[in-house]
Write an enzyme that holds these catalytic residues in place. Structure first.
Site, short mmCIF file in Angstrom:
data_model
loop_
_atom_site.label_atom_id
_atom_site.label_comp_id
_atom_site.label_asym_id
_atom_site.label_seq_id
_atom_site.Cartn_x
_atom_site.Cartn_y
_atom_site.Cartn_z
N CYS A 384 -3.06 0.55 -8.11
CA CYS A 384 -4.20 0.56 -7.90
C CYS A 384 -4.06 -0.08 -5.89
CB CYS A 384 -4.73 -0.75 -8.35
SG CYS A 384 -6.54 -1.52 -8.29
N MET A 387 -2.31 2.55 -4.61
CA MET A 387 -2.00 4.06 -3.90
C MET A 387 -3.01 4.20 -3.08
SD MET A 387 -5.54 5.04 -5.31
CE MET A 387 -6.20 6.75 -5.71
N HIS A 510 -5.15 1.05 -14.03
CA HIS A 510 -3.32 0.01 -14.30
C HIS A 510 -3.37 0.60 -15.66
CE1 HIS A 510 -4.48 -3.56 -11.34
NE2 HIS A 510 -5.61 -2.81 -11.47
N GLU A 512 -0.39 -0.19 -16.65
CA GLU A 512 0.75 -1.24 -17.06
C GLU A 512 0.21 -2.35 -18.09
OE1 GLU A 512 -0.37 -1.52 -14.27
OE2 GLU A 512 -1.44 -3.27 -13.42
N1 GLN Z 1 -7.33 -5.09 -3.25
C1 GLN Z 1 -7.85 -3.78 -4.37
C2 GLN Z 1 -9.35 -3.26 -3.76
O1 GLN Z 1 -10.32 -4.24 -4.83
C3 GLN Z 1 -6.60 -3.39 -5.54
C4 GLN Z 1 -7.41 -3.65 -6.28
C5 GLN Z 1 -6.34 -4.30 -7.23
O2 GLN Z 1 -5.11 -3.54 -6.90
N2 GLN Z 1 -6.08 -4.83 -8.37
O3 GLN Z 1 -9.81 -2.57 -4.59
#
Ligand code: GLN
Length: 538
Positions: A384, A387, A510, A512
């Protein structure tokens, strides 16, 4: 009479006794006896869902397939049971009040005075029975968050009392999880706090049928007898729950103590025979007998509280077990990671995960970590925000777009390689405004992730607002970072990978959340294998 049976799990004496693990372990044992079981959690706080809670306060927010932002205990339920949970499995006081108030505003109470009893308790009971109505489950375990005696728990305890009265003790029962402290000065285990907490439950008209006693020392038969007598439970219904080496031992420990047996007796259900836990035991054997040890760095800003990354840590340990490898996690605080100390902090690691997160704090550290692993061929998994940071790092350091950033960190940046989706720009509420839940993703044929999943069509869970900005896709791909996973409905980039690196993958979703004991996630399995390869090559 209801066909579905209900088990309520309450907590006494102290918080953090692990009600979620006990509930999940009992569910596992009942499932192994061929009952169809699910677990739900009722949390007494006023947040409508845990999505807006700071991970420091409440640990990770778990996300279900249907996009519910839930308590992390639902993660344990899925990992133990290998069944999916949903929005209905997690209810908070905030959600209960929200529905009652909305109903009141619509005039559905026909001018009646709306009160905690019966309106709030009726709404709680309705939600407690919701999953039972589908006919999909024989047994529903409901964990009541908080500790008995708390003001905010009262409507829940009253609802439990009413449900037992309505359904009868054969169909609805209470397991009370409590603490038996050891006083080293006296050299004794003390039962008094438990007696008081059972009494508090009794003052609300609820009788505990089973006591599960958390303890650091074995509880003697004498103490069990004393607890049974003073807490008014049957002799065999005092269950010792001694500190375990791993949470995955708890179902077997509970089986030895006969928790499933007393519960089935109380609910007047047959126990078809010895529970089938062979695959579970095979997992535990591998988990406890690793052939080698590797070191994985977890770079994030909430590393002080391990619960913030619960599902990632569990997914890594599932993947380690299947590879007969002990994975030592080294937490690295992204806020203190700099260009000067990154080599020192990351040396000796066999793989690095850059964690999800929100906001600006610690992002430069994440970018430094990613540059280091990219340049040094160390296996990398970015999840997330991890990435998104991999994309920014690549744009800045390889494409030489110095001003590349995410609009989350700098709304007016010159090169928003990560930016908010058009249709989200007008949203001001924080709760429930993200891309949530399961989304399809098509993997590029011949890519690393295609090989990892063994399929080109996958579905993974999301929780984020920002996205890879399509306007930069061509330039970034031309520079070597490939978009190898695309959402087939929206065209959004879900996966990036670097073919010039042994194992470099960033996922917008995610993975996980979907790893379970019996079905470890392929991405984590393969990442651990890559880290093993790196370890061997050193
Ligand atoms: N802050 C980022 C977004 O809102 C990533 C969110 C996350 O890592 N769950 O896109």
């Amino acid at each position: 009479m209801s066909k579905t049976k209900y088990i309520f799990v309450t907590g006494g004496v102290s918080s953090s006794l692990g009600k979620g693990i006990i509930a999940a372990s009992l569910a596992k044992l009942l499932q192994a006896q061929k009952y169809r079981v699910t677990i739900q959690k009722f949390d007494p706080y006023l947040n409508v869902d845990p999505g807006t809670l700071n991970p420091y306060e409440h640990g990770e927010c778990f996300v279900t397939d249907d996009g519910a932002e839930t308590d992390l205990d639902l993660g344990h339920y899925e990992r133990f049971l290998n069944v999916r949970t949903s929005q209905a499995n997690n209810v908070t006081t905030g959600r209960v009040y929200q529905s009652v108030i909305e109903k009141e505003r619509r005039g559905e109470f026909l001018g009646k005075t709306v009160q905690v009893i019966p309106h709030i308790t009726n709404e709680i009971k309705r939600r407690m029975m919701l999953l039972g109505e589908s006919g999909e489950y024989d047994i529903i375990i409901t964990e009541i968050g908080g500790t008995v005696g708390d003001i905010e728990s009262l409507p829940y305890i009253e609802s439990v009392r009413q449900m037992i009265w309505e359904l009868g003790e054969e169909n609805a029962m209470v397991i009370h999880l409590t603490l038996i402290p050891y006083l080293s000065a006296a050299g004794e285990l003390k039962t008094k706090p438990t007696q008081h907490s059972v009494k508090t439950l009794m003052e609300s008209g609820v009788k505990a049928n089973v006591l599960v006693c958390r303890t650091e020392h074995p509880i003697s038969d004498d103490i069990k007898r004393k607890l049974a007598l003073f807490c008014n439970v049957k002799q065999g219904a005092v269950i010792e729950s001694i500190d375990a080496k791993t949470i995955y031992d708890v179902p077997l420990l509970m089986q030895e103590e006969g928790l499933d047996k007393v519960v089935l007796e109380q609910l007047n259900l047959p126990a078809p025979g010895t529970a089938d836990l062979d695959r579970w035991k095979a997992f535990l054997y591998k988990f406890k007998n690793p052939k080698q040890t590797i070191r994985i760095g977890l770079v994030g800003k909430y590393v002080e509280l391990q619960d913030s990354y619960k599902s990632i840590l569990e997914a890594v340990s599932h993947a380690g077990a299947i590879n007969e490898t002990k994975v030592e996690i080294h937490s690295i605080h992204s806020e203190y990671l700099t260009i000067e100390n990154v080599t020192e902090k990351l040396t000796g690691l066999d793989g690095v995960i850059v964690a999800p997160g929100f906001g600006e704090r610690g992002i430069q550290g994440k970018i430094e970590a990613i540059r280091y692993v990219r340049e040094n061929n160390i296996p990398f998994l970015g999840i997330c925000l991890g990435m998104q940071m991999a994309v920014i790092e690549y744009a800045r350091n390889v494409l030489k777009l110095d001003t590349a950033n995410s609009t989350e960190m700098d709304a007016n940046c010159a090169d928003p390689v990560i930016s908010i989706m058009e249709d989200q720009k007008t949203i001001v509420d924080k709760g429930g405004t993200m891309r949530l839940g399961a989304w399809k993703c098509t993997l590029k044929a011949g890519s690393l992730v295609h090989a990892v999943y063994g399929d080109t069509e996958i579905e993974e869970r999301h929780r984020h607002r920002y996205e890879f900005n399509d306007a930069y896709k061509k330039a970034i791909e031309d520079a070597g970072l490939v978009a190898s996973g695309i959402n087939p409905e929206t065209g959004l980039v879900e996966v990036v990978e670097n073919p010039n690196h042994p194992w470099f993958v960033g996922v917008q979703y995610h993975p996980e959340y979907k790893s379970t004991v019996l079905d470890p996630h392929p991405l984590f399995i393969n990442f651990v294998e890559a880290a093993q390869g790196y370890f061997r090559s050193k």
